[in-house]
Scaffold this motif. Structure first.
Motif, mmCIF file in Angstrom:
data_model
loop_
_atom_site.group_PDB
_atom_site.id
_atom_site.type_symbol
_atom_site.label_atom_id
_atom_site.label_comp_id
_atom_site.label_asym_id
_atom_site.label_seq_id
_atom_site.Cartn_x
_atom_site.Cartn_y
_atom_site.Cartn_z
ATOM 1 N N HIS A 154 1.853 3.652 1.328
ATOM 2 C CA HIS A 154 0.638 3.735 2.341
ATOM 3 C C HIS A 154 0.909 4.910 3.416
ATOM 4 C CE1 HIS A 154 -0.016 0.208 -0.014
ATOM 5 N NE2 HIS A 154 -1.215 0.403 0.144
ATOM 6 N N VAL A 155 1.759 4.778 4.109
ATOM 7 C CA VAL A 155 2.178 5.522 4.997
ATOM 8 C C VAL A 155 2.120 6.974 4.548
ATOM 9 C CG1 VAL A 155 3.997 5.928 7.091
ATOM 10 C CG2 VAL A 155 3.248 3.804 6.205
ATOM 11 N N VAL A 209 -2.318 6.382 5.553
ATOM 12 C CA VAL A 209 -2.994 5.137 6.076
ATOM 13 C C VAL A 209 -2.459 4.594 7.283
ATOM 14 C CG1 VAL A 209 -3.838 2.956 5.514
ATOM 15 C CG2 VAL A 209 -3.552 4.424 3.802
ATOM 16 N N ASP A 210 -3.178 4.731 8.210
ATOM 17 C CA ASP A 210 -2.534 4.372 9.517
ATOM 18 C C ASP A 210 -2.107 3.029 9.629
ATOM 19 O OD1 ASP A 210 -2.956 7.057 10.710
ATOM 20 O OD2 ASP A 210 -4.977 6.309 11.339
ATOM 21 N N ASN A 222 -10.726 -3.554 -2.075
ATOM 22 C CA ASN A 222 -11.636 -2.689 -1.579
ATOM 23 C C ASN A 222 -11.496 -1.262 -1.061
ATOM 24 O OD1 ASN A 222 -13.443 -4.637 -2.453
ATOM 25 N ND2 ASN A 222 -13.347 -5.684 -0.223
ATOM 26 N N CYS A 223 -10.203 -1.301 -0.436
ATOM 27 C CA CYS A 223 -9.816 0.169 0.201
ATOM 28 C C CYS A 223 -9.235 0.816 -1.014
ATOM 29 C CB CYS A 223 -8.764 -0.184 1.275
ATOM 30 S SG CYS A 223 -8.191 1.301 1.839
ATOM 31 N N GLY A 276 -11.924 9.514 -0.978
ATOM 32 C CA GLY A 276 -10.713 10.300 -0.310
ATOM 33 C C GLY A 276 -10.259 9.518 0.956
ATOM 34 N N LEU A 277 -9.238 10.161 1.409
ATOM 35 C CA LEU A 277 -8.850 9.688 2.808
ATOM 36 C C LEU A 277 -8.220 10.883 3.649
ATOM 37 C CD1 LEU A 277 -7.971 7.205 4.700
ATOM 38 C CD2 LEU A 277 -5.615 7.491 3.404
ATOM 39 N N HIS A 278 -8.855 10.937 4.902
ATOM 40 C CA HIS A 278 -8.628 12.266 5.778
ATOM 41 C C HIS A 278 -8.933 13.735 4.777
ATOM 42 C CE1 HIS A 278 -7.064 9.208 8.299
ATOM 43 N NE2 HIS A 278 -5.998 9.102 8.022
ATOM 44 N N GLY A 279 -9.834 13.596 3.898
ATOM 45 C CA GLY A 279 -10.186 14.856 3.355
ATOM 46 C C GLY A 279 -9.457 14.993 2.017
ATOM 47 N N ASP A 280 -8.265 14.026 1.790
ATOM 48 C CA ASP A 280 -7.344 14.095 0.550
ATOM 49 C C ASP A 280 -8.326 13.329 -0.771
ATOM 50 O OD1 ASP A 280 -5.818 13.961 -1.626
ATOM 51 O OD2 ASP A 280 -4.330 13.402 -0.325
#
Ligand code: HEC
Ligand code: HEC
Ligand code: HEC
Ligand code: HEC
Ligand code: HEC
Length: 217
Positions: free
Chosen positions: A157-158, A162-163, A190-191, A199-203
């Motif tokens: 995750h890190v 993921v914060d 769900n996440c 995506g996450l932060h544009g990824d």
């Protein structure tokens, strides 16, 4: 609960509850309580250390990036500062001012909470190891606790960006840590769905598992 009982419970759950659970996905096992905020043996404040003093989370939880477990720091990590910081600065300054007014040498100000670090390490008054004392450590109470049949890995995750706060909330404002998420299956799934789709932060290359075997042994 032994591993074997967990397995049996897990399979029984799959057979009887799997389908319904998949639909609702917000079932929560007992003991995984959102808001759980146990008192700790030392009044350690994340608000002070991680918030006000801005110490990086991974200075103390260095496992988060490399392993399954974020880990709780050994008391030696506290001693990096508390070998010299024996009480809050305000208390030390107040004693200095009083001593000056009374024209005497200032006394050593010792915080009883910081004293517990020294006791945990079996240190004497000179902060050296006193062999006549035990070094029992400190028995922190676990806050977040997943059942044994769920697989979770911090580093995955890190490293995906993921914060900590996504799952643990604004820990840097907490005087005492409390469980922020309900840690239900729905919370995880769900996440995973969300990052796979959006995506996450544009990824947009992420592929977080939504297969049963991704999270269950
Ligand atoms: C992304 C991770 C994740 C995935 C994927 C996942 N689970 Fe779970 N599951 C969990 C977590 C976390 C719990 C523990 C929930 C709790 O403690 O409240 C759980 C609990 C369970 C339980 C016991 C829950 C109960 O309250 O009865 C069953 C049964 C279960 N999962 C079945 C499944 C099945 C079947 C699938 C595939 C369709 C699946 N899980 C996929 C994370 C996951
Ligand atoms: C100076 C060291 C230190 C720093 C910095 C620190 N922590 Fe901690 N953390 C601890 C200690 C000690 C505990 C165990 C006692 C407690 O729960 O307060 C802990 C407990 C926790 C827990 C609860 C663990 C459990 O049992 O489930 C979480 C979550 C956590 N920290 C997250 C964070 C996050 C996020 C940050 C950064 C914003 C952070 N910590 C910064 C020392 C630190
Ligand atoms: C995707 C959600 C998620 C993220 C992101 C996350 N954690 Fe956790 N954390 C958890 C869960 C779930 C547990 C409980 C694990 C268990 O019981 O096996 C946990 C447990 C912990 C613990 C207790 C000790 C341990 O390792 O089990 C600490 C301390 C902790 N987290 C700190 C952090 C810090 C610091 C970060 C950021 C660097 C972070 N976590 C990021 C979900 C997360
Ligand atoms: C990077 C330095 C640093 C680290 C590492 C650190 N602390 Fe601190 N801590 C401080 C400072 C500085 C203060 C005093 C702040 C003030 O003046 O109010 C403090 C204050 C405290 C207090 C409050 C004392 C009181 O009487 O109000 C406690 C308790 C404490 N720390 C426990 C810990 C524990 C336990 C650890 C290890 C998990 C730890 N600290 C790690 C710097 C640190
Ligand atoms: C805030 C979003 C978020 C939450 C909440 C979350 N995850 Fe994840 N998870 C991710 C991301 C992002 C990845 C990395 C995917 C990648 O590297 O392609 C991941 C990866 C994983 C993996 C690595 C295997 C794989 O490829 O799927 C496991 C296992 C996992 N998560 C379990 C869990 C469990 C169990 C929970 C709940 C306790 C949880 N996750 C909660 C976002 C999340």
């Amino acid at each position: 609960m032994t591993n074997q009982t967990a397995w049996i419970l897990f399979f029984v759950g799959c057979i009887f509850g799997g389908a319904a659970l998949w639909a609702s996905a917000d079932v929560n096992l007992p003991g995984n309580d959102e808001g759980y905020e146990p008192t700790q043996p030392i009044k350690f404040s994340h608000r002070l250390h991680a918030g006000e003093m801005e110490i990086d989370c991974q200075y103390c939880h260095s496992g988060a990036e490399r392993s399954r477990h974020a880990g709780i720091p050994a008391l030696g990590v506290c001693m990096n500062c508390h070998r010299s910081v024996r009480a809050p600065l305000g208390d030390v300054r107040a004693e200095d001012a009083l001593a000056k007014a009374e024209e005497r040498a200032p006394k050593l100000v010792q915080s009883p909470e910081i004293q517990k670090i020294y006791d945990g390490l079996g240190l004497g008054a000179d902060l050296k190891r006193d062999k006549s004392k035990d070094a029992p450590g400190v028995a922190w109470t676990k806050v977040n606790d997943l059942p044994d049949f769920v697989f979770f890995d911090h580093s995955r995750h890190v490293n995906a960006g993921v914060d900590c706060q996504k799952c643990h909330g604004p820990v840097q404002t907490m005087e005492r840590v409390r469980q922020f998420s309900d840690l239900s299956m729905g919370f995880c799934v769900n996440c995973h769905r969300d990052v796979n789709e959006n995506g996450l932060h544009g990824d947009h290359s992420l592929n977080a598992s939504i297969d049963c075997a991704g999270c269950h042994y």
